[in-house]
Each structure stands twice: as C-alpha cells, then as structure tokens.
Design an enzyme around this catalytic site. Sequence first.
Site, mmCIF file in Angstrom:
data_model
loop_
_atom_site.group_PDB
_atom_site.id
_atom_site.type_symbol
_atom_site.label_atom_id
_atom_site.label_comp_id
_atom_site.label_asym_id
_atom_site.label_seq_id
_atom_site.Cartn_x
_atom_site.Cartn_y
_atom_site.Cartn_z
ATOM 1 N N HIS A 129 0.818 -1.216 0.000
ATOM 2 C CA HIS A 129 0.000 0.000 0.000
ATOM 3 C C HIS A 129 0.853 1.268 0.000
ATOM 4 O O HIS A 129 1.941 1.331 0.577
ATOM 5 C CB HIS A 129 -0.913 0.008 1.233
ATOM 6 C CG HIS A 129 -0.145 0.068 2.528
ATOM 7 N ND1 HIS A 129 0.241 1.248 3.112
ATOM 8 C CD2 HIS A 129 0.327 -0.914 3.328
ATOM 9 C CE1 HIS A 129 0.913 1.007 4.221
ATOM 10 N NE2 HIS A 129 0.988 -0.310 4.371
ATOM 11 N N HIS A 138 12.226 -1.060 -13.093
ATOM 12 C CA HIS A 138 12.085 -2.509 -13.232
ATOM 13 C C HIS A 138 12.230 -3.140 -11.859
ATOM 14 O O HIS A 138 13.288 -3.064 -11.245
ATOM 15 C CB HIS A 138 13.148 -3.057 -14.186
ATOM 16 C CG HIS A 138 13.004 -4.528 -14.474
ATOM 17 N ND1 HIS A 138 13.689 -5.145 -15.478
ATOM 18 C CD2 HIS A 138 12.262 -5.493 -13.897
ATOM 19 C CE1 HIS A 138 13.379 -6.433 -15.506
ATOM 20 N NE2 HIS A 138 12.516 -6.661 -14.537
#
Length: 197
Positions: A129, A138
């Site tokens: 979250h 990446h």
Amino acid sequence: MNTIRKIAIYGKSGHGKVLADIARAMGYTEIIWVDDNADKDAHTFLVYLEFYHEVPIALGIGNNLVRKKVMEKFLSHGLTVATLIHPSAVISPSVEMGKGSVVMANVVVNADARVGKATILNTSCVVEHDNTIEDFVHLSPNVSLAGNVTVKKYTHVGIGTSVIQGVIIGENSIVGAGSVVIKDVKDNVTVYGVPVK
C-alpha cells in the site's frame, strides 16, 4: 463468435516472449512482432508504422533507459501504447497504473499504490500500500516492497530483494539481487547485500 484481437510487441527478446504470453492470457489472438534487429518473423518499425499503426504496441524491452527512448518514439508517432496485466495479478482498484507498464504473473499491488509509465513489475513481486514506483522502473521477480516505499525513475531492483517500509530508493540506481534495504538509497548508485551497502 471468434474475434481477432491484435497486439504488436516491440522487441523480440526473452522479455518480449513473456509479454506475448501475457497478451495471450489477456485474450489477444494475434501477435505482431516489431524489431529492427530481429529475424524474418519480425517487422521493422517502419513497416509497423505503414501497415499496423492502429494496432496497440507493447514495450518488450527490459533496459529502463532504452525503454524510455522507445516509449518517447511511440508517443511522438501518436501510437497507442499497451499496458499488459497478467490475469493472475492482484491489483487493488485504487492503484494508478501508468501507460505502457507490464504486470507479470502472480504480482500483487495493494491499495493506493502508484505505478509510473513503462514500468516492469516482474513475476511474483509485491508492491504494498501507498508505494510510489516512478516511470521506467524494473522490479525483478520476487521483489517485496513494504508500505510507503518510493522507487524513483530508471531504477532496477534485483531479484528477491526486500525493502522495509518508508524507504526511498533513488533515481537511476541498481539494487543487487537478494538484497535487504533498510535505509534510503541515493541516486545513481549500485548497492547490494544484507543489509545493502
């Protein structure tokens, strides 16, 4: 009734092959390969522009800076850049997902996370979250980011890395495979280890 759904993938590489599998899992039925350096089974970018420019195109490029350059080329031609999300991924409805990103199998992205454009969330990574993953990042397979983590643009986080809550990982940095990040990482550095140095 069978409907043909086409998608183009720029970059006929290992990363591109994974994107093709994701596209098929999403219901695309025809893959158009685009790669100026590939074999006879791929079209050049100029051929794509002439004959297939209405087909959405995905970024099959693993290198962050090259992916940025190619994305800019796509946008300059007004192309539709595809975002690919594997059906097994679990993405909270409150997540902001950037154009041209790819989310691979078994990824979890939880509430109020933000994922920038043309970012790769590789197999089985977890973005908790309130994370901010900036553009052209990446995250390798099995990366785990606790809540409120920020990963700045162009950064590559190596396979199996864990990052504790609230950490900021700087721009254009590399975090080595299997690392544990317990403090902020500066811009333009390579760190690795348990904990990272």
